[in-house]
Design an enzyme around this catalytic site. Structure first.
Site, short mmCIF file in Angstrom:
data_model
loop_
_atom_site.label_atom_id
_atom_site.label_comp_id
_atom_site.label_asym_id
_atom_site.label_seq_id
_atom_site.Cartn_x
_atom_site.Cartn_y
_atom_site.Cartn_z
N HIS A 88 -9.28 27.59 -43.19
CA HIS A 88 -8.43 27.88 -42.02
C HIS A 88 -6.87 28.48 -42.57
CE1 HIS A 88 -10.70 25.07 -38.93
NE2 HIS A 88 -11.27 25.75 -39.54
N GLU A 147 -3.84 27.21 -41.67
CA GLU A 147 -3.08 26.12 -42.12
C GLU A 147 -3.47 25.70 -43.32
OE1 GLU A 147 -4.88 26.82 -39.26
OE2 GLU A 147 -4.24 25.22 -37.66
N CYS A 188 -6.61 22.15 -35.68
CA CYS A 188 -7.64 21.14 -35.40
C CYS A 188 -7.48 19.81 -36.20
CB CYS A 188 -8.98 21.89 -36.10
SG CYS A 188 -9.07 22.08 -37.71
N CYS A 222 -7.04 20.41 -39.89
CA CYS A 222 -5.71 20.74 -40.40
C CYS A 222 -4.52 19.82 -40.08
CB CYS A 222 -5.53 22.15 -39.70
SG CYS A 222 -6.69 23.45 -40.39
#
Length: 160
Positions: free
Chosen positions: A59, A61, A89, A92
Site C-alpha cells: 500500500h 502508506e 486500512c 496501514c
C-alpha cells in the site's frame, strides 16, 4: 493578482499525494498516493503497488513509511506527518501507530475498511502506546472522484 501557494499547507501536500494516486491509476493500481513530511519537507513519496509488486502489503502508506524510516535513519517517525488520499486500512493504521507518526491527514473516508474513524479508529485507540492526530477531508472531492472514476471504469464490461 496571482494566488500565493503555501508550500507547507495540508492542501499543497495532499496535492502531491493526489499526483501519486494518479500515477497509480495509470499503472492500473488502486489510485492511492501518500507522502510523508518532516520539518516541512517531503521525505517519502509512494503510490499503491500491490499489483505491480504482487504484494498485498504494498500500500502507498506502507511503502512511504519504509522510505521515511530510511530518510530519517530511525524507525520512529514521531516528528513526521503522513498525507494519504484515502483513509488508511487497519494494516496501514497499525503501522502508523507503531512508527509513532505525529499526524495523519487523509482525503476521503473508507466506510468498508477505514481505520481512522469510519469502521474503527486504530490511530487513536487509547489501549495502544501511541495516538496520531487526524485531519480528514483535505481535498475530499478530488480524492473521492479519483477512486470513483477508477472503479467505475473497472466495473464496465470489457466489450463496452
Amino acid at each position: 493578482m496571482d494566488e500565493i501557494i503555501d508550500l507547507t499547507s495540508d492542501n499543497y501536500f495532499m496535492g502531491e499525494a493526489l499526483r501519486l494516486a494518479r500515477k497509480a491509476a495509470r499503472l492500473e493500481e488502486v489510485p492511492i498516493g501518500a507522502v510523508i513530511v518532516f520539518q516541512g519537507q517531503i521525505i517519502a513519496r509512494a503510490c499503491n503497488q500491490v499489483e505491480t509488486l504482487r504484494d498485498a502489503t504494498a500500500h502507498a502508506e506502507m511503502l512511504a513509511i519504509t522510505q521515511a524510516e530510511e530518510a530519517i535513519g530511525d524507525w520512529r517517525l514521531n516528528e513526521c506527518d503522513l498525507y494519504v488520499t484515502k483513509e488508511p486500512c487497519p494494516m496501514c493504521a497499525g503501522a502508523m501507530v507503531h512508527v509513532r507518526l505525529r499526524r495523519v491527514i487523509f482525503g476521503c473516508t473508507a466506510a468498508k475498511d477505514g481505520a481512522a474513524g469510519s469502521l474503527m479508529n486504530l490511530l487513536q485507540d487509547p489501549r495502544l502506546n501511541h495516538r496520531c492526530d487526524i485531519t480528514h477531508g483535505v481535498r475530499l472531492d478530488e480524492c473521492r472522484a479519483l477512486l470513483q472514476d477508477f472503479f467505475r471504469v473497472k466495473r464496465q464490461p470489457a466489450d463496452s
